[in-house]
Scaffold this active site. Structure first.
Site, PDB file in Angstrom:
ATOM      1  N   HIS A   1     -13.141  16.241 -25.593  1.00 11.71           N
ATOM      2  CA  HIS A   1     -13.552  15.423 -26.701  1.00 11.71           C
ATOM      3  C   HIS A   1     -12.331  14.545 -27.450  1.00 11.71           C
ATOM      4  O   HIS A   1     -11.937  14.852 -28.664  1.00 11.71           O
ATOM      5  CB  HIS A   1     -14.557  16.110 -27.670  1.00 11.71           C
ATOM      6  CG  HIS A   1     -15.200  15.034 -28.532  1.00 11.71           C
ATOM      7  ND1 HIS A   1     -16.414  15.331 -29.111  1.00 11.71           N
ATOM      8  CD2 HIS A   1     -14.978  13.483 -28.977  1.00 11.71           C
ATOM      9  CE1 HIS A   1     -16.746  14.212 -29.740  1.00 11.71           C
ATOM     10  NE2 HIS A   1     -15.886  13.256 -29.665  1.00 11.71           N
TER      11      HIS A   1
ATOM     12  N   ARG B   1     -21.735  11.157 -26.934  1.00 12.44           N
ATOM     13  CA  ARG B   1     -22.093  12.093 -27.314  1.00 12.44           C
ATOM     14  C   ARG B   1     -23.022  12.955 -26.240  1.00 12.44           C
ATOM     15  O   ARG B   1     -23.797  12.330 -25.532  1.00 12.44           O
ATOM     16  CB  ARG B   1     -23.051  12.103 -28.769  1.00 12.44           C
ATOM     17  CG  ARG B   1     -22.390  11.823 -29.865  1.00 12.44           C
ATOM     18  CD  ARG B   1     -21.705  12.771 -30.542  1.00 12.44           C
ATOM     19  NE  ARG B   1     -21.085  12.399 -31.582  1.00 12.44           N
ATOM     20  CZ  ARG B   1     -19.949  11.952 -31.902  1.00 12.44           C
ATOM     21  NH1 ARG B   1     -19.071  11.830 -30.766  1.00 12.44           N
ATOM     22  NH2 ARG B   1     -19.786  11.623 -33.149  1.00 12.44           N
TER      23      ARG B   1
ATOM     24  N   GLU C   1     -19.830  22.145 -27.724  1.00 10.05           N
ATOM     25  CA  GLU C   1     -18.185  22.011 -27.578  1.00 10.05           C
ATOM     26  C   GLU C   1     -17.700  22.569 -28.839  1.00 10.05           C
ATOM     27  O   GLU C   1     -18.441  22.256 -29.844  1.00 10.05           O
ATOM     28  CB  GLU C   1     -17.947  20.572 -27.470  1.00 10.05           C
ATOM     29  CG  GLU C   1     -18.095  19.521 -28.397  1.00 10.05           C
ATOM     30  CD  GLU C   1     -18.005  17.962 -28.342  1.00 10.05           C
ATOM     31  OE1 GLU C   1     -18.482  17.619 -27.212  1.00 10.05           O
ATOM     32  OE2 GLU C   1     -17.472  17.265 -29.083  1.00 10.05           O
TER      33      GLU C   1
HETATM   34  C1  8YV Z   1     -13.615  12.000 -32.809  1.00  8.07           C
HETATM   35  C2  8YV Z   1     -15.820  10.952 -32.453  1.00  8.07           C
HETATM   36  O1  8YV Z   1     -12.958  12.831 -31.796  1.00  8.07           O
HETATM   37  O2  8YV Z   1     -15.663   8.850 -33.456  1.00  8.07           O
HETATM   38  C3  8YV Z   1     -16.221   9.802 -33.045  1.00  8.07           C
HETATM   39  O3  8YV Z   1     -17.596   9.562 -33.178  1.00  8.07           O
HETATM   40  O4  8YV Z   1     -16.479  11.743 -32.205  1.00  8.07           O
HETATM   41  C4  8YV Z   1     -14.319  11.289 -32.289  1.00  8.07           C
HETATM   42  O5  8YV Z   1     -13.517   9.773 -32.628  1.00  8.07           O
HETATM   43  C5  8YV Z   1     -14.145  12.835 -34.145  1.00  8.07           C
HETATM   44  O6  8YV Z   1     -14.701  12.426 -35.036  1.00  8.07           O
HETATM   45  C6  8YV Z   1     -12.753  13.679 -34.560  1.00  8.07           C
HETATM   46  O7  8YV Z   1     -13.198  14.892 -34.945  1.00  8.07           O
END
Ligand code: 8YV
Length: 314
Positions: free
Chosen positions: A280, A233, A262
């Site tokens: 992302h 993150r 983002e």
């Molecule tokens: C995804 C994520 O891009 O798993 C996570 O924490 O940030 C990612 O896998 C997201 O959840 C989909 O928008």
């Protein structure tokens, strides 16, 4: 029995949207023209929230849904969810661990290779005709056998380390404590880890304790030959310190899948040559997103049928 009302915070692929709408009355907050008015109307009926990893499920949203029972996150990271507010209200929270581990690790390693071997610039060299007019592409940097640091040895950090073993890299890791049964060098201090890494992978969960853990000190220790790869993150990195380090070349480069604010990322990133920027999408393959969607839906279904939750957070 009436379908439960579920508040949806963002889009899902059709293969999830269809089954969600078949099982629940879905309410698209992301499509509401007036969010506050929409919540005033729908909030009192909402029993579930379907969120993505990057969505905020904050106290205000939770309070706007007084009958809320479950927040199901489509993602492994649940840092956007106010767990304390959920706990206080007895709201369950689920995520989608494991099913995305391999893809996230794959992208992290791909980003390391792409940045070190300058794949983007090298392809431009071919497409622009520079190869024909100027000759061979400038030499790049070797990855195999280099030193790697893994900051956060959870599921994803382990999967990264396993892959790096295949590149004959010298791998160290940092976590709260040494991991039992792990045959990798342990460093208790992120600064010490960075000091001995050519490629530093950030694979931490985003928590208050990991907030900006990669700051000026870690970046200084990484040094002018060091590369940062962030697949966790944005909050784990002090982004203004990172931008400064990149602009002054006090680190060699960064490969980033996550950014503050983002998708509207800091414009300063756009002009830098020593970065690789990704939208992302580390978990963004058809196979993994199908598995994530199925797991999120399985959690909702288990909750509403009184079965044990497959992957509860709380
Ligand atoms: C995804 C994520 O891009 O798993 C996570 O924490 O940030 C990612 O896998 C997201 O959840 C989909 O928008």
């Amino acid at each position: 029995m009436a379908k439960p009302d579920v508040l949806q915070l963002g889009p899902y692929p059709d293969w999830d949207q269809g089954p969600l709408e078949a099982a629940y009355r879905m309410h698209r907050l992301d499509l509401a023209a007036d969010r506050a008015a929409f919540l005033r109307e729908i909030g009192p009926r909402v029993r579930g929230i379907a969120a993505r990893g990057t969505h905020k499920v904050d106290r205000a949203l939770i309070e706007a849904c007084p009958g809320l029972e479950i927040v199901a996150v489509y993602g492994v990271g649940y840092d956007g969810v106010d767990l304390e507010a959920c706990r206080a209200r007895g709201v369950r929270v689920t995520n989608t661990p494991d099913v995305l581990t391999d893809d996230v690790a794959d992208l992290g390693v791909a980003m390391m290779l792409a940045l070190a071997r300058r794949l983007r610039a090298a392809e431009d060299w071919v497409r622009s005709g520079d190869w024909a007019s100027k000759g061979g592409f400038p030499l790049t940097r070797r990855v195999s056998g280099a030193r790697a640091g893994v900051l956060g040895l959870g599921r994803i950090g382990m999967a990264v380390a396993r892959r790096l073993t295949g590149f004959g890299m010298d791998i160290a890791y940092c976590d709260l404590a040494p991991r039992d049964g792990v045959d990798l060098r342990y460093e208790a201090d992120p600064v010490a880890l960075a000091a001995q890494a050519d490629f530093l992978f950030v694979t931490l969960a985003a928590t208050a304790a990991t907030q900006a853990i990669v700051g000026q000190e870690v970046l200084a220790a990484l040094g002018p030959d060091g590369v940062l790869i962030n697949i966790s993150r944005a909050s784990t990195v002090d982004e203004s310190a990172l931008l400064k380090a990149l602009e002054t070349q006090s680190i060699a480069g960064a490969a980033l899948d996550v950014f503050a604010g983002e998708p509207r990322i800091a414009p300063r990133f756009m002009t830098l040559e020593n970065v690789l920027l990704q939208p992302h999408h580390a978990s963004g393959t058809v196979e993994t997103r199908k598995a994530m969607g199925a797991l999120m839906r399985a959690n909702l279904e288990a909750h509403f049928t009184g079965a044990p939750l497959p992957t509860p957070v709380i």
